[in-house]
Design a protein around this motif. Structure first.
Motif, mmCIF file in Angstrom:
data_model
loop_
_atom_site.group_PDB
_atom_site.id
_atom_site.type_symbol
_atom_site.label_atom_id
_atom_site.label_comp_id
_atom_site.label_asym_id
_atom_site.label_seq_id
_atom_site.Cartn_x
_atom_site.Cartn_y
_atom_site.Cartn_z
ATOM 1 N N ASN A 170 0.848 -1.185 0.000
ATOM 2 C CA ASN A 170 0.000 0.000 0.000
ATOM 3 C C ASN A 170 0.889 1.242 0.000
ATOM 4 O O ASN A 170 1.950 1.250 0.628
ATOM 5 N N ASN A 171 0.492 2.285 -0.710
ATOM 6 C CA ASN A 171 1.324 3.499 -0.799
ATOM 7 C C ASN A 171 0.620 4.748 -0.272
ATOM 8 O O ASN A 171 0.986 5.862 -0.631
ATOM 9 N N VAL A 172 -0.387 4.573 0.580
ATOM 10 C CA VAL A 172 -1.086 5.716 1.162
ATOM 11 C C VAL A 172 -0.688 5.837 2.626
ATOM 12 O O VAL A 172 -0.917 4.931 3.424
ATOM 13 N N TYR A 173 -0.084 6.972 2.963
ATOM 14 C CA TYR A 173 0.375 7.216 4.328
ATOM 15 C C TYR A 173 -0.614 8.119 5.057
ATOM 16 O O TYR A 173 -1.055 9.137 4.523
ATOM 17 N N GLN A 174 -0.976 7.726 6.288
ATOM 18 C CA GLN A 174 -1.845 8.553 7.128
ATOM 19 C C GLN A 174 -1.030 9.103 8.277
ATOM 20 O O GLN A 174 -0.449 8.352 9.062
ATOM 21 N N ASP A 175 -0.968 10.441 8.390
ATOM 22 C CA ASP A 175 -0.152 11.048 9.437
ATOM 23 C C ASP A 175 -0.890 11.039 10.776
ATOM 24 O O ASP A 175 -2.060 10.642 10.850
ATOM 25 N N PRO A 176 -0.221 11.450 11.862
ATOM 26 C CA PRO A 176 -0.857 11.409 13.186
ATOM 27 C C PRO A 176 -2.117 12.263 13.295
ATOM 28 O O PRO A 176 -2.891 12.101 14.249
ATOM 29 N N ALA A 184 -0.509 10.167 -0.781
ATOM 30 C CA ALA A 184 0.074 9.146 -1.646
ATOM 31 C C ALA A 184 1.592 9.312 -1.617
ATOM 32 O O ALA A 184 2.113 10.420 -1.758
ATOM 33 N N THR A 185 2.308 8.227 -1.401
ATOM 34 C CA THR A 185 3.758 8.284 -1.248
ATOM 35 C C THR A 185 4.419 7.318 -2.236
ATOM 36 O O THR A 185 3.763 6.456 -2.822
ATOM 37 N N ASN A 186 5.722 7.445 -2.402
ATOM 38 C CA ASN A 186 6.457 6.560 -3.296
ATOM 39 C C ASN A 186 6.661 5.198 -2.641
ATOM 40 O O ASN A 186 6.873 5.092 -1.427
ATOM 41 N N PHE A 187 6.608 4.169 -3.470
ATOM 42 C CA PHE A 187 6.746 2.790 -2.979
ATOM 43 C C PHE A 187 7.692 2.032 -3.898
ATOM 44 O O PHE A 187 7.514 2.007 -5.119
ATOM 45 N N PHE A 188 8.728 1.410 -3.306
ATOM 46 C CA PHE A 188 9.652 0.574 -4.067
ATOM 47 C C PHE A 188 9.817 -0.750 -3.351
ATOM 48 O O PHE A 188 10.058 -0.796 -2.140
ATOM 49 N N PHE A 189 9.687 -1.853 -4.112
ATOM 50 C CA PHE A 189 9.833 -3.194 -3.533
ATOM 51 C C PHE A 189 10.524 -4.091 -4.542
ATOM 52 O O PHE A 189 10.202 -4.078 -5.727
ATOM 53 N N GLU A 190 11.470 -4.886 -4.047
ATOM 54 C CA GLU A 190 12.123 -5.886 -4.889
ATOM 55 C C GLU A 190 12.310 -7.164 -4.095
ATOM 56 O O GLU A 190 12.824 -7.139 -2.971
ATOM 57 N N MET A 191 11.869 -8.283 -4.667
ATOM 58 C CA MET A 191 12.048 -9.587 -4.025
ATOM 59 C C MET A 191 12.813 -10.496 -4.978
ATOM 60 O O MET A 191 12.411 -10.692 -6.126
ATOM 61 N N ASN A 192 13.932 -11.058 -4.499
ATOM 62 C CA ASN A 192 14.801 -11.886 -5.318
ATOM 63 C C ASN A 192 15.027 -13.250 -4.675
ATOM 64 O O ASN A 192 15.203 -13.350 -3.452
ATOM 65 N N ASN A 193 15.034 -14.294 -5.503
ATOM 66 C CA ASN A 193 15.368 -15.648 -5.040
ATOM 67 C C ASN A 193 14.580 -16.040 -3.786
ATOM 68 O O ASN A 193 15.151 -16.540 -2.813
ATOM 69 N N SER A 194 13.279 -15.819 -3.816
ATOM 70 C CA SER A 194 12.478 -16.020 -2.610
ATOM 71 C C SER A 194 11.248 -16.876 -2.884
ATOM 72 O O SER A 194 10.898 -17.157 -4.043
#
Length: 259
Positions: free
Chosen positions: A131-137, A143-153
């Motif tokens: 999810n890329n939606v951030y809720q502050d206090p 909407a925020t940036n999101f980066f994900f990488e999964m290798n050999n898993s």
């Protein structure tokens, strides 16, 4: 020996009883002074690791290596706008998401096993959620940036679909699975640039997931599908210290013939 986080009841009944304690809760750290968890077993709680920041992206990473996070009533890893890297790590058997990476952030997972066969109650959530939606206090959402990488898993479980996303179009989102075994109902997987050299919806054939043994059995389709480019440095050796060589398997454990 590994550092063990679990409940303090020593009777045999409590050995595999989830929900006995709350969580490890990490906040942001100063840049250059991140958190590190190495060679640990974190089990039988509500949430294994909760890592979150307030308002701004966290530049100090959480590094997890050679660690087992298992048997939690809630989530194994819950992250919110965090910078995280996990290697040689098992996240298994959780009553909610095994991993929920929310609010944006940067995440790299290499040689990990995510296996969710929770049976203590009805699980309706997938093992892996983005999810890329951030809720502050104050309750405001961004909407925020999101980066994900999964290798050999490996990312597998007993639901028909173990992977979901909920992205807002205003955020810059990138996620990639490379040389991994994935359980998902997403269509046209072969044409998705998000998945490269992956195996889909095949039972990884763990030796005995009911006793939390996520080593690979002889006929596992995860054997040999890894890319050696992702198993260099400290990842030349698996969670047991076994050398992966030039033909790494997917997951935290390398298959050992005649073991």
């Amino acid at each position: 020996n590994p550092v063990i986080f679990q409940g303090d009841r020593l009777e045999s009944y409590y050995k595999d009883e989830p929900g006995q304690w709350d969580r490890i809760w990490l906040m942001e750290a100063r840049e250059g002074h991140g958190h590190s968890i190495n060679h640990a077993i974190i089990r039988n709680g509500t949430i294994g690791i909760q890592a979150q920041t307030f308002i701004k992206n966290n530049k100090a990473p959480l590094l997890i290596h050679n660690t087992v996070i298992e048997n939690h009533t809630g989530m194994g890893i819950y992250a919110n706008l965090y910078n995280m890297k996990a290697t040689n790590t098992v996240v298994a058997n959780c009553g909610n998401y095994a991993m929920a990476l929310t609010g944006g952030g940067e995440y790299i997972f290499e040689q990990n096993t995510i296996a969710n066969y929770w049976k203590n109650s009805t699980r309706t959530t997938p093992s892996l959620f983005f999810n890329n939606v951030y809720q502050d206090p104050y309750g405001d959402q961004y909407a925020t940036n999101f980066f994900f990488e999964m290798n050999n898993s490996i990312m597998y479980g007993n639901q028909s679909n173990e992977f979901e996303t909920d992205f807002h179009i205003m955020g810059d989102t990138t996620y990639t699975f490379n040389n991994s075994l994935i359980k998902t109902t997403y269509k046209n997987k072969g044409s998705f640039s998000n998945f490269n050299e992956c195996v889909f919806n095949k039972d990884p054939k763990f030796k005995d997931y009911e006793t939390f043994n996520y080593h690979l059995d002889t006929l596992s389709p995860a054997i040999g599908i890894g890319n050696p480019l992702y198993s260099t440095g400290i990842l030349q050796y698996d969670l047991d210290g076994v050398a992966r060589g030039n033909t790494p398997d997917a997951g935290a454990y390398q298959f050992v013939p005649n073991e």
